[in-house]
Design a protein around this motif. Structure first.
Motif, short mmCIF file in Angstrom:
data_model
loop_
_atom_site.label_atom_id
_atom_site.label_comp_id
_atom_site.label_asym_id
_atom_site.label_seq_id
_atom_site.Cartn_x
_atom_site.Cartn_y
_atom_site.Cartn_z
N ALA A 172 -0.47 30.40 14.92
CA ALA A 172 0.45 29.02 15.10
C ALA A 172 1.76 28.60 15.53
CB ALA A 172 0.20 28.17 13.68
N ARG A 173 2.68 29.48 14.56
CA ARG A 173 3.83 29.51 14.38
C ARG A 173 4.53 30.65 15.93
NH1 ARG A 173 7.92 32.63 11.33
NH2 ARG A 173 9.73 31.74 10.88
N ASN A 174 3.45 31.36 16.74
CA ASN A 174 4.24 31.72 17.62
C ASN A 174 3.79 31.17 18.57
OD1 ASN A 174 5.09 33.99 15.93
ND2 ASN A 174 3.44 35.37 16.27
N ARG A 175 2.78 31.04 18.63
CA ARG A 175 2.52 29.69 20.16
C ARG A 175 3.18 29.02 20.61
NH1 ARG A 175 -0.77 33.99 19.39
NH2 ARG A 175 1.84 34.53 19.87
N MET A 176 3.70 28.20 19.07
CA MET A 176 4.82 27.06 19.03
C MET A 176 6.18 27.49 20.22
SD MET A 176 6.76 24.91 15.83
CE MET A 176 7.50 26.76 15.53
N ILE A 177 6.22 28.74 19.71
CA ILE A 177 7.67 29.63 20.07
C ILE A 177 7.30 29.19 21.65
CG2 ILE A 177 9.59 31.34 19.65
CD1 ILE A 177 8.95 31.79 17.11
N GLU A 178 6.30 29.88 22.00
CA GLU A 178 5.80 30.61 23.04
C GLU A 178 5.92 28.85 24.22
OE1 GLU A 178 2.22 32.79 22.56
OE2 GLU A 178 3.72 34.25 21.60
N HIS A 266 6.01 15.80 24.20
CA HIS A 266 6.73 17.71 24.41
C HIS A 266 7.91 17.88 23.24
CE1 HIS A 266 4.88 19.89 27.76
NE2 HIS A 266 3.93 19.58 26.81
N ARG A 267 8.36 16.51 23.54
CA ARG A 267 9.30 16.16 23.40
C ARG A 267 9.36 15.35 21.13
NH1 ARG A 267 11.11 13.66 27.82
NH2 ARG A 267 10.76 12.02 26.67
N LYS A 268 8.16 14.48 21.48
CA LYS A 268 7.82 14.04 20.11
C LYS A 268 7.13 15.14 19.04
CE LYS A 268 4.94 10.61 18.79
NZ LYS A 268 4.29 9.60 18.73
N GLY A 269 6.12 16.49 19.78
CA GLY A 269 5.95 17.28 19.00
C GLY A 269 7.07 18.47 18.40
N ARG A 270 8.43 18.34 18.87
CA ARG A 270 8.80 19.86 18.47
C ARG A 270 9.72 19.13 16.70
NH1 ARG A 270 12.04 23.06 21.55
NH2 ARG A 270 12.38 25.07 19.89
N ARG A 275 9.17 21.77 11.33
CA ARG A 275 9.20 21.62 10.01
C ARG A 275 8.06 22.13 9.85
NH1 ARG A 275 10.26 16.14 11.45
NH2 ARG A 275 12.39 15.59 11.73
N LEU A 276 7.41 21.81 9.83
CA LEU A 276 5.74 22.51 10.04
C LEU A 276 5.57 24.17 9.51
CD1 LEU A 276 3.23 19.97 10.76
CD2 LEU A 276 3.51 19.92 8.50
N PHE A 277 6.33 24.95 10.69
CA PHE A 277 6.16 26.13 10.78
C PHE A 277 7.89 26.42 10.42
CE2 PHE A 277 2.28 24.32 13.30
CZ PHE A 277 1.62 24.72 12.13
N THR A 278 8.57 26.15 9.89
CA THR A 278 9.78 26.66 9.56
C THR A 278 9.22 28.25 8.45
OG1 THR A 278 11.58 26.63 8.20
CG2 THR A 278 10.29 25.50 7.05
N GLU A 279 8.57 27.93 7.41
CA GLU A 279 8.77 29.30 7.12
C GLU A 279 7.91 30.64 7.43
OE1 GLU A 279 6.89 27.88 1.92
OE2 GLU A 279 5.96 27.14 3.66
N ASP A 280 8.28 31.48 6.91
CA ASP A 280 7.51 33.05 7.39
C ASP A 280 6.26 32.95 7.30
OD1 ASP A 280 7.54 35.73 6.25
OD2 ASP A 280 8.31 36.12 7.86
N PRO A 281 5.45 33.63 7.11
CA PRO A 281 4.32 33.86 7.38
C PRO A 281 3.80 34.24 5.68
CG PRO A 281 4.31 34.79 9.68
CD PRO A 281 5.60 34.37 8.80
N ASP A 282 4.85 35.23 5.54
CA ASP A 282 4.27 35.87 3.83
C ASP A 282 4.91 35.09 2.93
OD1 ASP A 282 3.78 38.65 4.91
OD2 ASP A 282 5.41 39.40 5.02
N GLN A 283 5.82 33.94 3.36
CA GLN A 283 6.40 32.59 2.35
C GLN A 283 5.52 32.33 2.25
OE1 GLN A 283 10.02 31.82 4.54
NE2 GLN A 283 11.42 33.02 3.49
N LEU A 284 4.36 31.67 3.15
CA LEU A 284 3.95 30.19 3.10
C LEU A 284 2.12 30.55 2.35
CD1 LEU A 284 2.38 27.94 5.43
CD2 LEU A 284 0.80 29.80 5.52
N VAL A 285 1.76 31.93 2.15
CA VAL A 285 1.38 32.97 2.08
C VAL A 285 1.61 32.50 0.61
CG1 VAL A 285 -0.56 34.90 1.46
CG2 VAL A 285 -0.10 33.75 3.61
N ASP A 286 3.07 33.66 0.12
CA ASP A 286 3.00 33.52 -1.36
C ASP A 286 3.84 31.89 -1.92
OD1 ASP A 286 3.46 36.28 -1.10
OD2 ASP A 286 5.18 36.28 -0.77
#
Length: 302
Positions: A172-178, A266-270, A275-286
């Motif tokens: 999800a985090r990567n797809r947002m960037i793309e 697009h502008r509203k979702g950014r 905020r929701l995908f700011t964490e590194d995946p390992d940080q969120l899982v930990d």
């Protein structure tokens, strides 16, 4: 409780309970034989919930691919009929208000557009035999249900869910960037799917700390809706263009309004996505792992 892993149950037992319950609900929707289009919508939602539960334990489920494809293909039997009905909902809830706000088309033209979309949906339902397709999905669900008790989930505890949680969040985090690097329909469509899987996983894991997980799920729902509205408008635009449903002038007006509205979403979702995908995946899982440990090892009220 139905779509949440409970602290006092093994992960394998909880996943099997949840999948079995969702299959039963989907079958019940079909058996009630109410409005076919509502049934299609509900059955597809149940299939998505089943696939999300499977994805949570994906790394420790050797038969994941087989099971995921099974429920994906079951839902695909009725996907084009659902899309045709969704086009009407998108027109009613998103496109028509945007057109009226700009005073671009008269009410007769708007009524004619809706009639065309309605006739298109009904024709498709007859041609594809919606009842027969729902019965085929029912057969798929019964077949899948026979395997639920034997799903070979290989481990228990947080280890059973950490890998699937990490994968869904990372995607999800990567797809947002793309999506924001290349704001085409396919990119946002893919991001929306990944948002929804992460939201389902947040719901499945809500008991690790109900308040924060509930809040995260609510914000993910908001984001999923925003990007979903963008997706719906993109799809109705493609339908209008590909099938040349209306007069050229009407199509051009609708295209301009849809393009502007999609940019707005697009502008509203950014900011919410950032905020929701700011964490590194390992940080969120930990972090969620720490919630899990506190709940399962130290909460005496369980």
């Amino acid at each position: 409780m139905e779509y949440t892993l409970q602290p006092n149950e093994r992960v394998s037992d909880g996943i099997k309970r949840i999948i079995d319950g969702k299959i039963k609900r989907a079958i019940d929707h079909i058996d009630k034989n109410n409005d076919h289009h509502e049934t299609v919508h509900e059955v597809r939602k149940r299939c998505k919930e089943i696939r999300a539960a499977l994805r949570l334990v994906r790394p420790v489920l050797p038969t994941y691919k087989q099971e995921n494809v099974h429920y994906r293909d079951a839902a695909r039997r009725i996907s084009t009929i659902r899309d045709a009905h969704a086009a009407i909902e998108t027109f009613d809830e998103r496109l028509k208000p945007a057109v009226q706000e700009r005073n671009e088309l008269d009410e007769k033209t708007l009524a004619d557009i809706r009639t065309t979309l309605l006739e298109r949906r009904d024709t498709m339902a007859v041609e594809q035999n919606i009842e027969q397709r729902l019965n085929a999905v029912r057969t798929d669900l019964i077949e899948g249900r026979r395997r639920v008790d034997d799903l070979p989930i290989a481990t228990e505890g947080y280890d059973a869910v950490a890998g699937g949680l990490r994968k869904s969040y990372k995607r999800a985090r990567n797809r947002m960037i793309e999506a924001y690097n290349d704001p085409e329909f396919e990119r946002f469509h893919e991001w929306r799917k990944r948002i929804k899987y992460h939201r389902y996983h947040t719901r499945l894991l809500r008991r690790v700390w109900v308040g924060p997980m509930k809040q995260r799920r609510a914000e993910l729902k908001d984001l999923s809706d925003i990007i979903g509205y963008e997706n719906d408008l993109a799809e109705i635009a493609m339908t209008i263009h590909d099938e040349e449903l209306f007069a050229m002038g009407t199509r051009e007006t609708l295209h301009q309004i849809i393009t502007a509205k999609r940019s707005e979403y697009h502008r509203k979702g950014r900011p919410l996505g950032e905020r929701l995908f700011t964490e590194d995946p390992d940080q969120l899982v930990d972090r969620i792992g720490a919630y899990w440990k506190a709940t399962h090892e130290y909460d005496s009220d369980l």
